[in-house]
Design a protein around this motif. Structure first.
Motif, PDB file in Angstrom:
ATOM      1  N   ARG A  96      38.625  57.339  38.541  1.00 39.03           N
ATOM      2  CA  ARG A  96      38.165  56.337  37.579  1.00 39.03           C
ATOM      3  C   ARG A  96      38.769  54.996  37.992  1.00 39.03           C
ATOM      4  O   ARG A  96      39.988  54.888  38.186  1.00 39.03           O
ATOM      5  CB  ARG A  96      38.617  56.697  36.163  1.00 39.03           C
ATOM      6  N   GLN A 115      35.562  44.708  34.234  1.00 36.70           N
ATOM      7  CA  GLN A 115      34.491  45.650  34.587  1.00 36.70           C
ATOM      8  C   GLN A 115      33.912  45.287  35.954  1.00 36.70           C
ATOM      9  O   GLN A 115      33.628  46.158  36.777  1.00 36.70           O
ATOM     10  CB  GLN A 115      33.389  45.617  33.521  1.00 36.70           C
ATOM     11  N   ARG A 116      33.749  43.983  36.194  1.00 34.79           N
ATOM     12  CA  ARG A 116      33.194  43.544  37.473  1.00 34.79           C
ATOM     13  C   ARG A 116      34.150  43.912  38.622  1.00 34.79           C
ATOM     14  O   ARG A 116      33.718  44.301  39.706  1.00 34.79           O
ATOM     15  CB  ARG A 116      32.949  42.024  37.419  1.00 34.79           C
ATOM     16  N   ASP A 119      33.813  47.692  39.047  1.00 30.60           N
ATOM     17  CA  ASP A 119      32.519  47.996  39.652  1.00 30.60           C
ATOM     18  C   ASP A 119      32.514  47.638  41.136  1.00 30.60           C
ATOM     19  O   ASP A 119      31.890  48.324  41.956  1.00 30.60           O
ATOM     20  CB  ASP A 119      31.396  47.235  38.928  1.00 30.60           C
ATOM     21  N   ALA A 137      33.698  53.699  36.364  1.00 28.34           N
ATOM     22  CA  ALA A 137      34.411  52.415  36.297  1.00 28.34           C
ATOM     23  C   ALA A 137      34.496  51.956  34.852  1.00 28.34           C
ATOM     24  O   ALA A 137      33.502  51.977  34.130  1.00 28.34           O
ATOM     25  CB  ALA A 137      33.691  51.363  37.139  1.00 28.34           C
ATOM     26  N   ILE A 138      35.676  51.579  34.438  1.00 28.62           N
ATOM     27  CA  ILE A 138      35.858  51.023  33.093  1.00 28.62           C
ATOM     28  C   ILE A 138      36.684  49.746  33.191  1.00 28.62           C
ATOM     29  O   ILE A 138      37.241  49.435  34.251  1.00 28.62           O
ATOM     30  CB  ILE A 138      36.571  52.002  32.135  1.00 28.62           C
ATOM     31  N   SER A 139      36.759  49.039  32.108  1.00 24.16           N
ATOM     32  CA  SER A 139      37.577  47.831  32.063  1.00 24.16           C
ATOM     33  C   SER A 139      38.516  47.895  30.873  1.00 24.16           C
ATOM     34  O   SER A 139      38.129  48.321  29.787  1.00 24.16           O
ATOM     35  CB  SER A 139      36.691  46.593  31.938  1.00 24.16           C
ATOM     36  N   TYR A 140      39.755  47.487  31.099  1.00 23.08           N
ATOM     37  CA  TYR A 140      40.674  47.268  29.985  1.00 23.08           C
ATOM     38  C   TYR A 140      40.810  45.781  29.666  1.00 23.08           C
ATOM     39  O   TYR A 140      41.569  45.405  28.776  1.00 23.08           O
ATOM     40  CB  TYR A 140      42.053  47.851  30.291  1.00 23.08           C
ATOM     41  N   LYS A 144      45.603  45.865  28.376  1.00 21.27           N
ATOM     42  CA  LYS A 144      46.710  46.727  28.795  1.00 21.27           C
ATOM     43  C   LYS A 144      47.474  46.094  29.948  1.00 21.27           C
ATOM     44  O   LYS A 144      47.460  46.610  31.070  1.00 21.27           O
ATOM     45  CB  LYS A 144      46.170  48.106  29.194  1.00 21.27           C
TER      46      LYS A 144
ATOM     47  N   TYR B 171      47.404  50.117  17.441  1.00 18.21           N
ATOM     48  CA  TYR B 171      46.570  48.983  17.078  1.00 18.21           C
ATOM     49  C   TYR B 171      45.995  49.267  15.696  1.00 18.21           C
ATOM     50  O   TYR B 171      45.527  50.371  15.438  1.00 18.21           O
ATOM     51  CB  TYR B 171      45.417  48.819  18.064  1.00 18.21           C
ATOM     52  N   PRO B 192      43.366  50.337  22.250  1.00 19.47           N
ATOM     53  CA  PRO B 192      43.081  48.967  21.786  1.00 19.47           C
ATOM     54  C   PRO B 192      41.848  48.865  20.879  1.00 19.47           C
ATOM     55  O   PRO B 192      40.896  49.641  21.003  1.00 19.47           O
ATOM     56  CB  PRO B 192      42.846  48.194  23.090  1.00 19.47           C
ATOM     57  N   PHE B 210      38.648  51.449  22.046  1.00 18.82           N
ATOM     58  CA  PHE B 210      38.793  52.153  23.330  1.00 18.82           C
ATOM     59  C   PHE B 210      39.088  53.635  23.126  1.00 18.82           C
ATOM     60  O   PHE B 210      39.545  54.309  24.039  1.00 18.82           O
ATOM     61  CB  PHE B 210      39.918  51.515  24.152  1.00 18.82           C
ATOM     62  N   HIS B 214      37.033  54.131  26.953  1.00 17.86           N
ATOM     63  CA  HIS B 214      36.516  52.844  27.439  1.00 17.86           C
ATOM     64  C   HIS B 214      36.016  52.063  26.227  1.00 17.86           C
ATOM     65  O   HIS B 214      36.008  52.574  25.103  1.00 17.86           O
ATOM     66  CB  HIS B 214      35.398  53.063  28.460  1.00 17.86           C
ATOM     67  N   GLY B 235      30.657  52.409  31.316  1.00 20.68           N
ATOM     68  CA  GLY B 235      31.060  51.020  31.508  1.00 20.68           C
ATOM     69  C   GLY B 235      31.654  50.486  30.218  1.00 20.68           C
ATOM     70  O   GLY B 235      32.340  51.199  29.499  1.00 20.68           O
ATOM     71  N   SER B 236      31.372  49.226  29.916  1.00 19.76           N
ATOM     72  CA  SER B 236      31.929  48.591  28.718  1.00 19.76           C
ATOM     73  C   SER B 236      30.828  48.234  27.730  1.00 19.76           C
ATOM     74  O   SER B 236      29.767  47.756  28.125  1.00 19.76           O
ATOM     75  CB  SER B 236      32.685  47.307  29.098  1.00 19.76           C
ATOM     76  N   THR B 254      27.552  46.787  30.079  1.00 12.83           N
ATOM     77  CA  THR B 254      27.597  46.612  31.531  1.00 12.83           C
ATOM     78  C   THR B 254      26.824  47.707  32.254  1.00 12.83           C
ATOM     79  O   THR B 254      26.861  47.761  33.478  1.00 12.83           O
ATOM     80  CB  THR B 254      29.057  46.631  32.045  1.00 12.83           C
TER      81      THR B 254
END
Lengths: 167, 421
Positions: A96, A115-116, A119, A137-140, A144, B171, B192, B210, B214, B235-236, B254
């Motif tokens: 991941r 995310q970009r 990705d 793929a994820i984004s925090y 964090k 949170y 979060p 999250f 995600h 994704g998000s 996304t």
């Protein structure tokens, strides 16, 4: 890329021999001996996952970025390519990609930027031979942070994508 | 537990616990250009209750920065006939608040009058009633009446705010009165929480959580606490914004490649993409008439504010100032928008006129982000930082009065002002 992997394997072999014969292993004269030794050592080689070798390039699990940039930097390409190769050789493994950002920018914009970044690494892994089914793929975003503080030292730590091998 | 308590004693205990448990402590900086001098006599009848309500009214009016409280010590008229207007004129008051309050059958019954000291005239005579656990609501209502009568703008003391409180290991999504009291935890978890958004009727909250590993968009009823994942695609999924009629959400996803804006029904059906930049398009916000959407995008190379038709269509860039701009929100009259501007390493809260494009910076700069207007358009709530902690702050729309609101512990972030009740 092939060259890279071969050199990694060689490095691992050398490392395995290093404790016993640091210099001699490289000498041409007793060539048959190391080969003979290498053969029984081979099972041990497959048993030791290079992923767990702290000296392997695969020990690196993060790519880093300048401010507001999401393209994998030249310095991190060998790392991503090594992981791509490993994943193509280990189709059972999954990773991941977790994009992170520094705190400058809104939470939502950073979520998009992270995310970009993730990705971007995912695409490079796929181009390098990993299967899409091995990747997510994820984004925090900036939620964090690894390092705290309003300074470039902290920000530089937080602008990254982590390559997280799933158990 | 509070409902079991009754009568004056119960109210007194409630008030004391509310004071010691105030979620936010408030500091005020600056003052309005023209402060209205007003004297407030604690209401008679149930005098303890009258004093408590008076504290709420006084603190509301003071926080607005638009009033100067004139000392009422030594004088305690509760009926117009008992008022000696000359006394109050000598003390410099233009307006005077008096009244009586009692508790009957578990309800607070307040009769309040606002008098014009100069003209010896009654400006307001109102009865305010609420259950006996709602002492503060009575005070906020009276403060709203005074504010509206004397400034011409609707008061927002009875409105609520939402914010996220970040502790080291949790949170919490919090809903509270606009002065930080009566705080209630809507959701508490380890992962979060971001971007709370009030439904236009104030009964539901959309937010990003999250908890599934995600960013996913949830909608939760504030009445039943029932919640559902509206968007949980790979994704998000983030940045929920309600349409003014409450029938649609604009969200950002996304899963088609980059952060793009979509419309979706609050029940998760009817997904439709409306932005196609291929860049990061995020933080959508509907205009009050529902026709347009403001959003943040880096399609021009750096994050700036854009506007597009709510049904989709060509975006128009609105911000050209130095630095990057984020988090736009329309003013309630739809004539301007507020946003966060990052210039020279500092965040500022700024407003821009949609007609002439003129931008005005309202704050001195720091870590100031995520602004949202009060329903009357006169105050802007935003996230800031002080003494190393995330705090909530407000600034009047003319930039003259600021407030800092500190949580008891942890960081306050992602604030958003709720609608009129």
């Amino acid at each position: 890329m092939k060259k890279l992997v071969i050199s990694i394997v060689l490095l691992n072999l050398l490392a395995a021999c290093a404790s016993q014969k640091p210099k001699e292993a490289a000498a041409p004269a007793p060539a048959p001996a190391p080969v003979a030794k290498a053969a029984p050592a081979a099972p041990a080689q497959t048993a030791v996952d290079p992923l767990n070798d702290p000296h392997s390039i695969l020990a690196g699990r993060s790519t880093y970025y300048p401010f507001d940039v999401s393209v994998v930097q030249a310095a991190d390409k060998p790392l991503v390519e090594a992981h791509a190769k490993y994943l193509s050789q280990h189709p059972d493994r999954k990773v991941r990609l977790e994009g992170n950002c520094d705190e400058r920018g809104s939470a939502e914009y950073n979520l998009g930027l992270g995310q970009r970044r993730a990705d971007g690494v995912m695409k490079m892994l796929e181009a390098g031979g990993a299967k899409a089914s091995q990747l997510s793929a994820i984004s925090y975003g900036k939620e964090k942070p690894r390092a705290l503080g309003h300074n470039e030292a902290a920000w530089a730590q937080n602008r990254r994508t982590d390559i997280d091998y799933m158990q | 537990m509070l409902r079991i308590l009754s009568g004056t004693l119960g109210l007194l205990m409630l008030a004391h616990s509310a004071v010691s448990n105030a979620a936010l402590s408030i500091e005020i900086i600056g003052a309005g250009e023209h402060q209205i001098p007003i004297a407030l006599v604690p209401m008679g009848g149930d005098e303890k209750l009258g004093a408590q309500i008076n504290d709420v009214v006084t603190s509301d009016l003071t926080r607005s920065g638009l009033f100067r409280i004139v000392d009422s010590a030594g004088k305690s008229p509760h009926e117009t006939a008992d008022v000696n207007f000359n006394d109050w004129q000598l003390r410099g008051a233009d307006a005077l608040g008096i009244g009586n309050v009692s508790v009957q059958n578990g309800r607070i019954e307040a009769r309040f009058r606002l008098l014009d000291v100069v003209k010896h005239d009654q400006l307001l005579g109102e009865a305010v009633s609420a259950s006996d656990s709602q002492m503060r609501a009575v005070g906020h209502r009276i403060a709203d009446l005074i504010y509206e009568k004397l400034t011409g703008d609707k008061g927002v003391f009875s409105t609520r705010i939402a914010y996220v409180n970040r502790q080291p290991k949790s949170y919490s999504l919090i809903v509270a009165d606009s002065d930080g009291y009566n705080d209630q935890v809507v959701l508490k978890q380890r992962e979060p929480i971001m971007s709370p958004a009030w439904s236009p009727d104030g009964k539901s909250m959309a937010y990003v959580s999250f908890e599934t590993g995600h960013a996913a968009v949830f909608v939760q009823s504030l009445l039943s606490n029932r919640r559902r994942a509206v968007a949980d695609f790979p994704g998000s999924n983030s940045a929920p914004a309600w349409s003014p009629d409450g029938k649609q959400l604009a969200i950002v996803m996304t899963h088609d490649g980059s952060s793009q804006i979509y419309l979706i029904n609050p029940d998760g059906t009817g997904l439709r993409r409306i932005s196609f930049s291929g860049a990061i398009d995020t933080e959508p916000n509907f205009s009050p008439d529902g026709q347009s959407i403001l959003f943040t995008s880096d399609q021009g190379g750096s994050p700036q504010i854009y506007q597009m038709p709510a049904s989709g269509g060509a975006p128009q860039r609105l911000t050209f100032a130095s630095g990057n701009s984020f988090s736009p929100r329309y003013s309630p009259d739809g004539k301007s928008f507020v946003f966060a501007n990052l210039t020279g390493g500092q965040f500022y809260i700024a407003v821009q006129d949609l007609q002439n494009g003129q931008m005005q910076t309202l704050t001195e700069g720091g870590w100031e982000r995520k602004p949202s207007f009060a329903p009357n358009g006169k105050i802007i709530l935003f996230a800031s930082e002080a003494r190393g902690r995330g705090i909530l702050a407000t600034v009047s729309s003319d930039g003259r009065v600021q407030q800092h609101m500190f949580t008891q512990s942890g960081d306050a972030r992602e604030p958003v002002w709720g609608p009129q009740p």
